[in-house]
Scaffold this active site. Sequence first.
Site, short mmCIF file in Angstrom:
data_model
loop_
_atom_site.label_atom_id
_atom_site.label_comp_id
_atom_site.label_asym_id
_atom_site.label_seq_id
_atom_site.Cartn_x
_atom_site.Cartn_y
_atom_site.Cartn_z
N ARG A 318 0.84 -1.19 0.00
CA ARG A 318 0.00 0.00 0.00
C ARG A 318 0.88 1.25 0.00
NH1 ARG A 318 -5.27 -1.61 1.96
NH2 ARG A 318 -5.61 -3.59 0.87
N GLU A 320 0.64 4.26 0.81
CA GLU A 320 0.01 5.30 1.61
C GLU A 320 1.08 5.97 2.47
OE1 GLU A 320 -3.24 3.82 3.91
OE2 GLU A 320 -4.01 2.58 2.28
N ARG A 326 0.00 2.26 13.25
CA ARG A 326 -0.71 1.05 12.81
C ARG A 326 -0.67 0.86 11.29
NH1 ARG A 326 -7.27 1.71 13.06
NH2 ARG A 326 -7.47 3.35 11.50
N HIS A 327 0.19 1.59 10.58
CA HIS A 327 0.27 1.48 9.13
C HIS A 327 1.67 1.01 8.68
CE1 HIS A 327 -3.41 3.99 9.12
NE2 HIS A 327 -3.63 3.39 7.96
N GLU A 471 -9.53 -1.36 13.29
CA GLU A 471 -9.89 -2.26 12.20
C GLU A 471 -8.81 -3.31 11.94
OE1 GLU A 471 -9.70 -2.24 7.42
OE2 GLU A 471 -10.10 -0.31 8.37
N SER A 474 -11.37 -5.84 6.37
CA SER A 474 -12.36 -5.21 5.52
C SER A 474 -12.90 -6.27 4.58
CB SER A 474 -11.71 -4.07 4.72
OG SER A 474 -12.67 -3.42 3.91
N ARG A 526 -1.65 -6.40 12.32
CA ARG A 526 -2.61 -5.69 13.18
C ARG A 526 -3.24 -6.63 14.21
NH1 ARG A 526 -6.09 -1.00 10.03
NH2 ARG A 526 -4.29 0.26 9.41
#
Length: 552
Positions: A318, A320, A326-327, A471, A474, A526
């Site tokens: 990802r 991002e 948490r990423h 989360e 998903s 996670r």
Amino acid sequence: MAEPAAASSAGDAPEPPSKNALKKAQKEKEKAEKKAAAKARELADRQKKEAADGEDVSKDSYGELPLLDSKGSDSTSTSRVLLSTIAEHEDKEITFRCWVENARSQSAKLAFVNLRQEVDTVQAVIAASDKLSKQMVKFCGTVSTESTLVVTGLVKRVKEPIKSATVKDFELHILKLFVEVKAEVPLPLQVEDAERPMPEAGLGDEDEKPAEGDARPLVGLNTRLNNRTIDLRAKINQAIFGIKSGVYLLFLEFLSKKRFTHVQTPKILGAASEGGANVFEVNYFGKKAYLAQSPQFYKQMLIASRFQRVMEIGPVFRAENSNTARHLTEFTGLDMEMEIQEHYHEVMSVLEDLMLFIFNELNTRYKKETELVRSVYHIDEFKLPESGKVPRIPFVEGIKMLREAGEEVNDYDDMSTPQEKHLGRLVLEKYNSDFYVLDQFPLAIRPAYTMPSPHNPLLSNSYDMFMRGQEILSGAQRIHDAELLADQMRKHDPPIDPNGAGTKEYVDSFRYGCPPHGGGGFGLERIVQFWLGLPNIRMCSAFPRDPQRVTP
């Protein structure tokens, strides 16, 4: 007349020594003889000691080994044991590989060495005797920390529990100790410092000065990650990755019993699997390609290929620029996809039972590792619901709960991370569960392949799963009709061309008959982070990748 007097004087005999003079001379003689005898004994003792030291009765029982197989040595066929089984070998000789946690000499005749294997440690004792030399005691007491050893010793029960080792009831009396690989000193990071919690400020990136009365600083995340091979030696990190491995294996175990086929899909794609700009572009022989954001397209294409249930564990990328706790830009995805018989909640039920299975088995099979980590990062025990009683909260109800608690949030807005955490606290208070599901998310904030809700065109048949208000999954029912999928892709923000390179094959796969299906994807790191209450997800990746780090 004078001559006779002179003659008489010359002929007189000398006077004999007095008695006192004779006694004094005798004493001096005896004193000299005693001194000479003492020197002779001292010389003899020294020669005897040097002879004994020169012999070194333990010379074949310690030392540094040559580089393994560099001398073409044959196997000794000596059986090696695991330190975790030491209680099974009371009063027996054992041999095992380990490393030095610390070594200290008590005297010329006594030394202690704390030995470690995986997360287990044992106190080892070495004492000089007729069969064990002081040279060997000295060698053992000065072995450098973190050196790799091969040790043979006698397992003995102790009267008092040993506080400095995980093996409390036994110690090892060393008979042989060989250094297999010597560790250089000083170490760039002390392993015992990696056993301590990270600084509380920020993300724990920087080292923190020690608290008053504590001589050791708290070592920050950057220091740890820059010296990761040393950092990972800490027992707490060994426990974290034991639990991570456990989640991986439990995921496979549960879904295998549910008839899921384990598949492997490509990670180099011709189009972004989730749409949007958060993809890593690569030069693929002069053409554009992308690292997979998920195995989504291929999971669905396999369902269209008549695989009823599939699962995959693999890397996810990802792009991002999220520098949060948490990423990660590369993480491990736990994915599944399955046919739906009548309703997409069938998928939710499988996912809920999967996670309850993982949580319950972590509480039993990985209890020791969990307790070790939580002894450093103190957190409440994870509250679990019963099977079939996992809280399923419609998204609109979650929004209502937040509003009633004072949050300002619109009906169809995505929740912020602080709002998700707040909702987690509200759910725990209301349902006494740290694990729950949010259902029926707004369609506008879900991927283009998500099935719209038949009850409200602004909602979708999609869901997220949460641990402690954060989360972990998903998922959704997927669109399995090619025309509806193409239409939703065009309407998506930003729009996706259903006939574009890399997407046309995906859309076309549904033109030949594909059953209703749904699934979801977890982030493995996670799950581990939130289960253990760790402050940063990077602690759950052996060599983490984020916007700032691509090494080591």
